[in-house]
Each structure stands twice: as C-alpha cells, then as structure tokens.
Design an enzyme around this catalytic site. Structure first.
Site, PDB file in Angstrom:
ATOM      1  N   CYS A  67     -27.987  22.609   1.470  1.00  0.00           N
ATOM      2  CA  CYS A  67     -26.853  22.789   0.557  1.00  0.00           C
ATOM      3  C   CYS A  67     -25.852  21.644   0.714  1.00  0.00           C
ATOM      4  CB  CYS A  67     -26.173  24.144   0.796  1.00  0.00           C
ATOM      5  SG  CYS A  67     -25.023  24.183   2.182  1.00  0.00           S
ATOM      6  N   CYS A 104     -23.885  21.689   4.043  1.00  0.00           N
ATOM      7  CA  CYS A 104     -24.616  21.281   5.251  1.00  0.00           C
ATOM      8  C   CYS A 104     -25.032  19.810   5.203  1.00  0.00           C
ATOM      9  CB  CYS A 104     -25.827  22.188   5.465  1.00  0.00           C
ATOM     10  SG  CYS A 104     -25.323  23.849   5.993  1.00  0.00           S
ATOM     11  N   HIS A 130     -22.265  27.511   1.112  1.00  0.00           N
ATOM     12  CA  HIS A 130     -23.384  27.569   2.056  1.00  0.00           C
ATOM     13  C   HIS A 130     -23.948  28.982   2.149  1.00  0.00           C
ATOM     14  CE1 HIS A 130     -25.856  27.521   5.601  1.00  0.00           C
ATOM     15  NE2 HIS A 130     -25.136  28.539   6.054  1.00  0.00           N
TER      16      HIS A 130
END
Lengths: 372, 372
Positions: A305, A308, A334
C-alpha cells in the site's frame, strides 16, 4: 445484471470464489468492503481508495438521509458521482443505525420514529421510505430495512422483532422498483438457531440477488458469532452472494468464508486507524506507543500500500503523536489495504486448494504463504 | 551545486525565470513553496503533493527541534526520507517562530531562551544551535537565525534587533559546514528603508547561495509590505535566488515577482483549507456557505488538481459541514495546486513577455490568459 458466478469451490471447506456483477463493475469475492458512512471513507480520497484494491464499498442510508439528504445526492447524479466512486456501492438500510445510534421514540409495524442525533428533530423511517431513499441514492445494492434488537433481548422479543423484519422485507420487495439496483434481504434471529433458520429460509424465499446475515458482532460473545457463522449458511441459497454484516476481524472472516460467506464490511480499519492503530498480520499495533518512535521500518514491509511503500512507523508515530491528520489517513489506508489483501489472499488460496478456516498466510509455515 | 540559472528576463518588469539547482533536484522559479511545518503538509500525502506540481517545500526548525527532534530525523536518514519528500526542502530557522509562538524568557546576543509551548520546559536556541539542527535535519536550504521583533517596534528597537540578526548571521556562516546544504541569510529592518538597505547590503556581502527577505506580512499594513517589496530588491544580488518569506497572496506574489523575487511560502493554502476556504482565481470561497450546497461544479473547472478533477463544491460542502477530514485534505490540496499553478503561469508569462505586476491570467481579457 447482478449475476453471481461461482468461479471455484474450496476442496477443504465450504468456501468459494465468485464474481458478483453490478452496473458499476464486478466484485470478485470473497471481498472486504470499506465503510464510507457519509459518502466518504474517512480521510481517504477515491484515488487512494482505488489504490488499496477496494471494489465495492458501503455507505449508510441512515446518515445520508440526515445529511446531505438523498434528494441532493440524486440531484448530483447519484451517490457514485457525488462521492467520485465509480465502482460498486452497497447502501446499508439504516436498520442497524436507527436502533444503535438514535434516541427512539416509537417502533411500530409501520416503521420507526426517532430523534435526529444532529438536531433533535423527529424523523420517521419505514421500509417503504428506506427503499425510496436508496433508490434515490442510486447504489448498486440496497439493503432491506430490518429491526435490530439488542443482543441481550430475550427469545420472545427477538421473535417479535423478527416478525417485523420479515414483514418489512415484504414491503421493501414490493416498494423496490429499480432494475439497475439489487435488493438484498437481511437474516436476523439473534443467537437462537430456531429463529435464524426460520429467518434464513424466509429471506431466501424471496429469491433476491443476494442475501445478508445481520445482527452479528453487536456486542455478543465471540462464540455466539461463531455459532451464527457455522449454522446459518446451510439455509441460504448456494448461488447468491452472501454478505456477513459488520465483520472485519481476520479470524471471523476466515471462518465465515469457510462457511460460504462472500462479502464483509467493518468500520474497524478506519476507526482504529483514526486512533493510530495499524493492522499487522493478525496483530494491532498502537503506533502511539513509544516503542515505535525509532522504528524506521514500514508498518508491514510485505505490504504494497501507499503508506507502507512510503512511510515508516516512526514517521506515523510522529504524525499521530502530534495530531496530524495525515497520520489518520495513512494508517486507515493501510488498514483497508490489509483487509483487501487478506480477502484477496483467501481467493487465491481457495483456487490453489490451500484455504483453511484458520487462514494465516503471513506465517512462513502456512501452506498458503505464497498467497500473501 | 546550488547554482541559480536565470533563464529569462521580463521585458516589462524586474521579473525573471530561473532554475535553482539543489542536491535533491531543481526548482524552477518563480515558485510557491507549500509549508510542511512538522514534516507534513497538513493532510496531504507526498504522492498527492507531487501531483500539485510542488517542487521545494518548507519545514520548520523550531517545530522539528521540539518534536520529534533533529537527532531522530537524522537517524531516520534525514528529513527527505523521514517525510518521504525526495525533492528539495528548505527549513526555516525558527527565528520567526521563537518570537511569535513561544513565551520568551531571555533574549541575548548569544541566543533566545523560551518555554516549549508543548511542555513548558526551557529551550535555548542560538545561531550555532539552529545551524546544527538544520545540518542534522539535512534540508537542501538552511536559513540563518534571525531576530524578528514585532512590527510595532520603534526604529531603535528594530535597529537593535537588526544588529543581533547580523551578528547571528556571521555566527551561522561560521558554524555552517555542510557542502550539500545551502545557507540563506535573511534581510530584516522592518518598515525602515535605511535599515532595510543596510540589512540587504550586509546580508548580500556574505555571497551566500540565496537570500531571503523576512519580517514581512507580520501584521503590518499592506502598503508597508508593498514598500518592502518595491524597495529592498535593488540592494540584493541579481544572480541569487531571492526568497520573500511568508507571502502567499496573489497580489503580493505578482508584485514581488515584478521586483525580482523568486520563491515564496505561506501557510494560508493549508490553514484556510482546513477551515473550508478554497481559492478560486483571486477569490476565497467559504465552502461551508449554504450557497454551495447544491453547486455541483468543481471549485475551479479550469483547475487540473485531483480535487477539481474528482469532486464538486457540493460534495466538499457536505464533507466540511460534517467535519469529515477528507474535506480539509482535498481543499488544502486544491489551494496548494492553485498557488503552484499561479507561479507556473507567471513563469510562462515572463517567457512570453506578457507578465505584469497585476497578473490575473484567469481573466479572459488578460493578455496572459493563455498561461492559465
């Protein structure tokens, strides 16, 4: 329209993968739906939401009726255009919200009168009105109006409310006239197998394009949730998408998929995200915690994502500690991506014959580790 | 490194276009810099910020020193990595913030002692310390520590503070040892031409890679801002980027560019955005206002930002009225895009010889309308 194709069946469990066709695109199941109560998944733009792999999202009749009103949404071109989500949208009927959020004035077979929590004005919702609102909103899937008693209600009260839910379903079906919108019925019945069976059979008898199981995760013990998940599906039609309402924990999603459920929704990814809590495997990391101050790794280094790929736990800790709204958005983003990833991994595992009802693909020992 | 190329000069005014080279990429000038006080442009992800066309952004030494601390930012790999902004970053020195936000305890030639607004602890900032902090943060451009008296101070007090600013600049230059970071000096002097001239000449004498003019837009009348914009540039080196601090109104940016300023910053796009106010041409639209309830057009149909391409005024009104944080993010995003677009249009107009100091390219009657 609203065809549900079952594309594979699990060899170990009752799980299946499928494609649910809607006027605004298809939903590959099993799939988690993010919740966009007020026509917004809190803190997340539609572009960001698309990047999580989300397909169908949920919005709320109750909230949208009160603000901004379904007529305005209709005037704008419908809910998809209003909130810039061109993919499928399901609207909850408001049944759950009326009974959980509003100060009730009067419940009758005709409907529910309650105080608008915003301004104290009296509002009346009936099955007919709830369907009219959803037709105006223009969602792909409308939900029938249901009576949700508290989980502590006794069997008699649950049975009374169930009779009402069923008579309301009849009225919803009669009122609903919109060929590009599916109506789903909702199975109620609390923790009572007899009532659940009766409700599942009654609701199934309408042969609607999909069917939901409600009144779960409303405060009852987890064993009771499991009982409903295990018991109800055997009375539901095989060839329709089955939506387990309000469930977003990985353990219960796995168990539900193993019992043939296909669609899930839950406010937790965004609600916890707003409080600084991030999903990691089956853990919840409170990023406010001092131990994340110097943790320069992403929430989950295996997650793709935007959060991240771009930000560290230390940075998110910094944002959350300073009440910076970007922190809430990034963690919510996330968390949604995590649940979408989880249901996508389940799909792959079903096709690869490695799905189990205690699905935990992040474990290197899992036979489904390749799906993560 | 830190070369400033002047790529074109305006035939009508003192404006120029240029390219300022930094270790993290180039900044095409004139350019507006969004403000990311706490290493976050409030409510906007770096991906979204990139989409606005932003190049260099500003962050604050004062705030980052207090939270999370420059050592942590350094440990994370520097401010670019910490906040995921791989393009140029300028850090303000904290001079302005110390004098405007903190409860001062003691000002001396050595530095300033103040109470941390967060916890009441005593903090001491000196020119040496401010430079050390910025070297740790690792910004592309560090600012010298300056003493910013209130605009109501009399000429004697302004002169005293100016002497201190100048002696601090000397100390900053001596302390600053980082080849991949530029140090800019800051011209002060309030509304007094004599002091402004003296400060401009003194600051210029250090031959730093860039020069800023501070102490403007600190509460004084707009005529006094205009006087500084008109008067000071003639004492600044031609071949260095000139940064007018804290200015973000279109009228003043135009006037400043016409007088040879190149770089601007302002908190207004995000601060107003958080209050629901959107920029449209040279107007400010309060999207909370009931007149936007049914306005299904974008904030600006000629704007190419994510907000304007995706959402209507009616939707933003709905979000803001319901305190949905997505509204704050989307309006802030548009406001930044609007100012970037404005300074980009100025660049095009300078090259096309149609820039004027009352630049208003959205007007169809403007000779620079094609730049909008």
């Amino acid at each position: 329209m609203f065809e549900f194709e079952i594309t594979s069946n699990c060899s170990n469990t009752g799980a299946r993968t499928g494609i649910f066709h809607t006027p605004n695109g298809q939903v590959s199941t099993p799939k988690f739906m993010p919740v966009g109560t007020l026509a917004t998944v809190k803190g997340i733009s539609s572009k960001q939401l698309t990047s999580t792999g989300s397909e169908m999202i949920l919005s709320n009749t109750f909230h949208l009726h009160l603000q901004p009103g379904e007529k305005l949404v209709k005037e704008s071109g419908g809910i998809h255009k209003f909130m810039n989500w061109p993919k499928p949208i399901l609207t909850d009927s408001g049944g759950y919200q009326v009974f959980s959020l509003a100060k009730l004035n009067n419940i009758s077979d005709e409907g529910v009168e309650f105080k608008n929590p915003r301004d104290g004005n009296h509002v009346f919702l009936s099955p007919e009105k709830v369907i009219q609102i959803q037709m105006d909103l223009g969602s792909d899937v409308a939900m029938a109006f249901d009576h949700c008693p508290p989980h502590t209600a006794n069997e008699n009260d649950i049975e009374d409310s169930l009779q009402r839910t069923h008579s309301w379903l009849q009225k919803c079906v009669e009122t609903h006239k919109k060929s590009n919108q599916a109506l789903f019925g909702i199975v109620q019945g609390g923790k009572y197998p007899r009532l659940r069976e009766f409700s599942a059979k009654y609701t199934s008898s309408f042969d609607l394009p999909g069917i939901a199981v409600g009144g779960v995760s409303v405060g009852e013990a987890v064993e009771e949730i499991h009982n409903v998940i295990n018991y109800v599906p055997k009375f539901l039609p095989i060839n329709k998408p089955r939506y387990l309402m309000g469930i977003g924990s990985l353990r219960e999603i796995s168990l539900a998929v193993a019992n043939g459920f296909d669609i899930f929704d839950c406010v937790l990814p965004t609600r916890l995200g707003r409080h600084g809590t991030a999903f990691f495997n089956d853990e919840r990391l409170n990023l406010r915690n001092a131990r994340f101050k110097n943790d320069f790794s992403p929430i989950d280094k295996t997650c793709k994502c935007e959060t991240c790929k771009s930000y560290s736990r230390a940075y998110l800790h910094h944002l959350i500690r300073n009440d910076e709204i970007l922190g809430l958005s990034l963690i919510s983003l996330h968390n949604i991506a995590h649940l979408i990833r989880f249901t996508n991994a389940i799909s792959t595992a079903i096709r690869d014959n490695c799905f189990t009802n205690d699905f935990a693909p992040w474990k290197t020992s899992s036979i489904a580790h390749h799906t993560w």
